[in-house]
Design a protein around this motif. Structure first.
Motif, PDB file in Angstrom:
ATOM      1  N   THR A 141     -15.356  -5.843 -11.358  1.00 12.25           N
ATOM      2  CA  THR A 141     -14.922  -4.432 -12.105  1.00 12.25           C
ATOM      3  C   THR A 141     -14.042  -3.454 -11.003  1.00 12.25           C
ATOM      4  N   HIS A 142     -13.235  -2.697 -11.562  1.00 11.59           N
ATOM      5  CA  HIS A 142     -12.522  -1.660 -10.934  1.00 11.59           C
ATOM      6  C   HIS A 142     -13.212  -0.346 -11.106  1.00 11.59           C
ATOM      7  N   GLY A 188     -15.593  -7.031 -20.258  1.00  4.50           N
ATOM      8  CA  GLY A 188     -15.090  -7.909 -21.338  1.00  4.50           C
ATOM      9  C   GLY A 188     -13.902  -7.151 -21.724  1.00  4.50           C
TER      10      GLY A 188
HETATM   11  C1  LIG Z   1     -11.191 -10.753 -11.471  1.00  7.12           C
HETATM   12  C2  LIG Z   1     -11.296 -10.377 -12.990  1.00  7.12           C
HETATM   13  C3  LIG Z   1     -11.585 -11.641 -13.825  1.00  7.12           C
HETATM   14  C4  LIG Z   1     -11.914 -11.109 -15.379  1.00  7.12           C
HETATM   15  N1  LIG Z   1     -12.169 -12.382 -16.065  1.00  7.12           N
HETATM   16  C5  LIG Z   1     -12.314 -12.014 -17.258  1.00  7.12           C
HETATM   17  C6  LIG Z   1     -12.765 -12.914 -18.300  1.00  7.12           C
HETATM   18  O1  LIG Z   1     -12.835 -14.058 -17.967  1.00  7.12           O
HETATM   19  N2  LIG Z   1     -13.343 -12.407 -19.567  1.00  7.12           N
HETATM   20  C7  LIG Z   1     -13.037 -11.197 -19.769  1.00  7.12           C
HETATM   21  O2  LIG Z   1     -13.359 -11.006 -21.190  1.00  7.12           O
HETATM   22  N3  LIG Z   1     -12.475 -10.131 -19.197  1.00  7.12           N
HETATM   23  C8  LIG Z   1     -12.268 -10.597 -17.881  1.00  7.12           C
HETATM   24  N4  LIG Z   1     -11.988  -9.553 -16.921  1.00  7.12           N
HETATM   25  C9  LIG Z   1     -11.450  -8.349 -17.559  1.00  7.12           C
HETATM   26  C10 LIG Z   1     -12.801  -7.348 -17.523  1.00  7.12           C
HETATM   27  O3  LIG Z   1     -13.534  -7.641 -18.687  1.00  7.12           O
HETATM   28  C11 LIG Z   1     -12.372  -5.879 -17.765  1.00  7.12           C
HETATM   29  O4  LIG Z   1     -11.380  -5.931 -19.168  1.00  7.12           O
HETATM   30  C12 LIG Z   1     -11.588  -5.190 -16.827  1.00  7.12           C
HETATM   31  O5  LIG Z   1     -12.063  -5.651 -15.657  1.00  7.12           O
HETATM   32  C13 LIG Z   1     -11.492  -3.730 -16.875  1.00  7.12           C
HETATM   33  O6  LIG Z   1     -12.984  -3.274 -16.985  1.00  7.12           O
HETATM   34  P1  LIG Z   1     -13.360  -2.501 -15.459  1.00  7.12           P
HETATM   35  O7  LIG Z   1     -14.940  -3.023 -15.004  1.00  7.12           O
HETATM   36  O8  LIG Z   1     -12.557  -2.649 -14.604  1.00  7.12           O
HETATM   37  O9  LIG Z   1     -13.658  -0.979 -16.095  1.00  7.12           O
HETATM   38  P2  LIG Z   1     -12.644  -0.028 -16.688  1.00  7.12           P
HETATM   39  O10 LIG Z   1     -13.569   1.091 -16.918  1.00  7.12           O
HETATM   40  O11 LIG Z   1     -12.180  -0.626 -17.744  1.00  7.12           O
HETATM   41  O12 LIG Z   1     -11.700   0.269 -15.747  1.00  7.12           O
HETATM   42  C14 LIG Z   1     -11.934   1.214 -14.596  1.00  7.12           C
HETATM   43  C15 LIG Z   1     -10.653   1.671 -14.129  1.00  7.12           C
HETATM   44  O13 LIG Z   1      -9.946   0.585 -13.632  1.00  7.12           O
HETATM   45  C16 LIG Z   1      -8.355   0.798 -14.366  1.00  7.12           C
HETATM   46  N5  LIG Z   1      -8.048  -0.372 -14.916  1.00  7.12           N
HETATM   47  C17 LIG Z   1      -8.987  -1.478 -15.309  1.00  7.12           C
HETATM   48  N6  LIG Z   1      -8.186  -2.488 -16.104  1.00  7.12           N
HETATM   49  C18 LIG Z   1      -6.915  -2.208 -15.717  1.00  7.12           C
HETATM   50  C19 LIG Z   1      -5.821  -2.721 -16.212  1.00  7.12           C
HETATM   51  N7  LIG Z   1      -5.734  -4.153 -16.629  1.00  7.12           N
HETATM   52  N8  LIG Z   1      -4.584  -2.240 -16.020  1.00  7.12           N
HETATM   53  C20 LIG Z   1      -4.584  -0.856 -14.911  1.00  7.12           C
HETATM   54  N9  LIG Z   1      -5.732  -0.211 -14.832  1.00  7.12           N
HETATM   55  C21 LIG Z   1      -6.919  -0.904 -15.158  1.00  7.12           C
HETATM   56  C22 LIG Z   1      -8.398   1.999 -15.111  1.00  7.12           C
HETATM   57  O14 LIG Z   1      -7.569   2.880 -14.464  1.00  7.12           O
HETATM   58  C23 LIG Z   1     -10.043   2.410 -15.069  1.00  7.12           C
HETATM   59  O15 LIG Z   1     -10.002   3.693 -15.049  1.00  7.12           O
HETATM   60  C24 LIG Z   1     -11.608  -9.939 -15.656  1.00  7.12           C
HETATM   61  C25 LIG Z   1     -11.379  -8.703 -14.847  1.00  7.12           C
HETATM   62  C26 LIG Z   1     -11.348  -9.027 -13.322  1.00  7.12           C
HETATM   63  C27 LIG Z   1     -11.381  -7.951 -12.331  1.00  7.12           C
END
Ligand SMILES: Cc1cc2nc3c(=O)[nH]c(=O)nc-3n(C[C@H](O)[C@H](O)[C@H](O)COP(=O)(O)OP(=O)(O)OC[C@H]3O[C@@H](n4cnc5c(N)ncnc54)[C@H](O)[C@@H]3O)c2cc1C
Length: 306
Positions: free
Chosen positions: A219-220, A181
């Motif tokens: 997720t990343h 999110g």
């Molecule tokens: C394909 C896809 C579709 C999505 N669609 C939605 C949606 O419809 N609604 C919604 O609320 N959210 C959406 N998101 C965003 C999601 O909710 C998260 O905010 C985002 O993916 C970061 O969370 P994480 O699980 O990667 O974990 P995190 O713990 O936030 O990130 C893990 C690592 O990845 C890296 N990282 C993560 N995001 C970024 C960034 N933007 N820039 C640079 N480095 C980063 C950071 O270095 C961090 O250490 C989407 C994400 C993806 C991948």
């Protein structure tokens, strides 16, 4: 978030577009459809699937929402020559969800119909908390008529476990993108600590996998991704061709490419989210809000110029 980061984020709107673009290039294919098609070709050559997104949200009127659908249709018509398996992803407020839910339902239905003609899937995204009820309502209504549409659920919200239960009960062949999110919600409705959000993510992933849904683990976070792989293995899903399984991984273009490669090399299906469009500025601001570290680089670049 530190006070410094808050100040950095508060000053972002003052940074000129040209400076923001130096960062946006990483997250956005470009302003034009041709930019997105080039990127999708490149992503495909690297062994990834793709998700096409036309940037835009919070349209001011239904004419703008109709315009968004027309752009998606134009994009979908161009996709078969580039990657027949590309899915499309659309934000509810880009289709006017908060203006007129019935019109939004009609527009999402129109997208699903065109996508179905091409054997393509559509993802109805999730935005901030005030939009969730209408989003799920529109999704359910469209899903009754079109089985090629999926939704997005956010692990940071307390309500999501109940939403999963209800959706698994009501929707046969449920297709969910699970995300942490991106919208920072208040503590009365959402977890705010990373550890809690990650724990919630894994619990919801388990609920969805065991409930028989198709899950896009978006997720990343490598630790969370590994827990999802373990869940899929335990459920006996890690077998047969990767693109025929009941799960996949989804990552944003420009974010943690090594993680995408790691998952791909381990034999999992991985899709990369490829956004494009003239509305890249608002999208990049949101990405930066989510990552103060990069925002700091932008602010530094801005002041170095000045
Ligand atoms: C394909 C896809 C579709 C999505 N669609 C939605 C949606 O419809 N609604 C919604 O609320 N959210 C959406 N998101 C965003 C999601 O909710 C998260 O905010 C985002 O993916 C970061 O969370 P994480 O699980 O990667 O974990 P995190 O713990 O936030 O990130 C893990 C690592 O990845 C890296 N990282 C993560 N995001 C970024 C960034 N933007 N820039 C640079 N480095 C980063 C950071 O270095 C961090 O250490 C989407 C994400 C993806 C991948």
């Amino acid at each position: 978030m530190s006070l410094f980061d808050r100040l950095v984020l508060a000053s972002l709107p003052l940074v000129p577009k040209a400076v923001i673009w130096t960062v946006a290039k990483r997250y956005v294919a470009g302003a034009e459809l041709s930019d997105a098609l080039d990127r999708i070709r490149a992503v495909r050559a690297e062994g990834f699937g793709s998700i096409l997104d036309v940037l835009g949200e919070g349209v001011a009127d239904l004419a703008a929402a109709e315009g968004a659908v027309a752009e998606y249709e134009r994009a979908m018509d161009a996709l078969p020559d580039v990657d027949a398996g590309t899915t499309v992803s659309v934000k509810p407020t880009h289709l006017g969800a908060m203006l007129d839910a019935d019109a939004c339902e009609r527009l999402l239905g129109r997208l699903c119909e065109r996508a179905a003609e091409q054997g393509r899937r559509v993802r109805f995204e999730m935005e901030d908390a005030p939009t969730i009820d209408v989003t799920l309502d529109v999704f359910r209504r469209v899903r009754e008529r079109h089985d090629n549409v999926g939704c997005v659920l956010q692990a940071r919200l307390f309500r999501t476990a109940a939403d999963v239960t209800a959706l698994l009960r009501d929707v046969d062949g449920l297709d969910v993108r699970l995300v942490k999110g991106i919208y920072l919600e208040p503590p009365d409705i959402a977890w705010t600590e990373d550890a809690d959000i990650s724990r919630s993510y894994v619990e919801l992933a388990q609920q969805l996998v065991e409930g028989g849904a198709f899950v896009g683990f978006a997720t990343h976070d490598d630790a969370v991704a590994d827990r999802c792989v373990a869940l899929a293995e335990r459920a006996g899903l890690v077998t047969g061709p990767a693109d025929a399984r009941r799960y996949e991984f989804q990552l944003l273009m420009g974010v943690r490419k090594r993680e995408a490669e790691r998952l791909r090399d381990a034999g999992h299906a991985v899709r990369i989210y490829v956004p494009y469009g003239r509305d890249w500025h608002a999208y990049t601001q949101r990405r930066l809000q989510a990552n103060p570290e990069i925002a700091r680089h932008v602010i530094r670049a801005f002041f170095r110029r000045g």
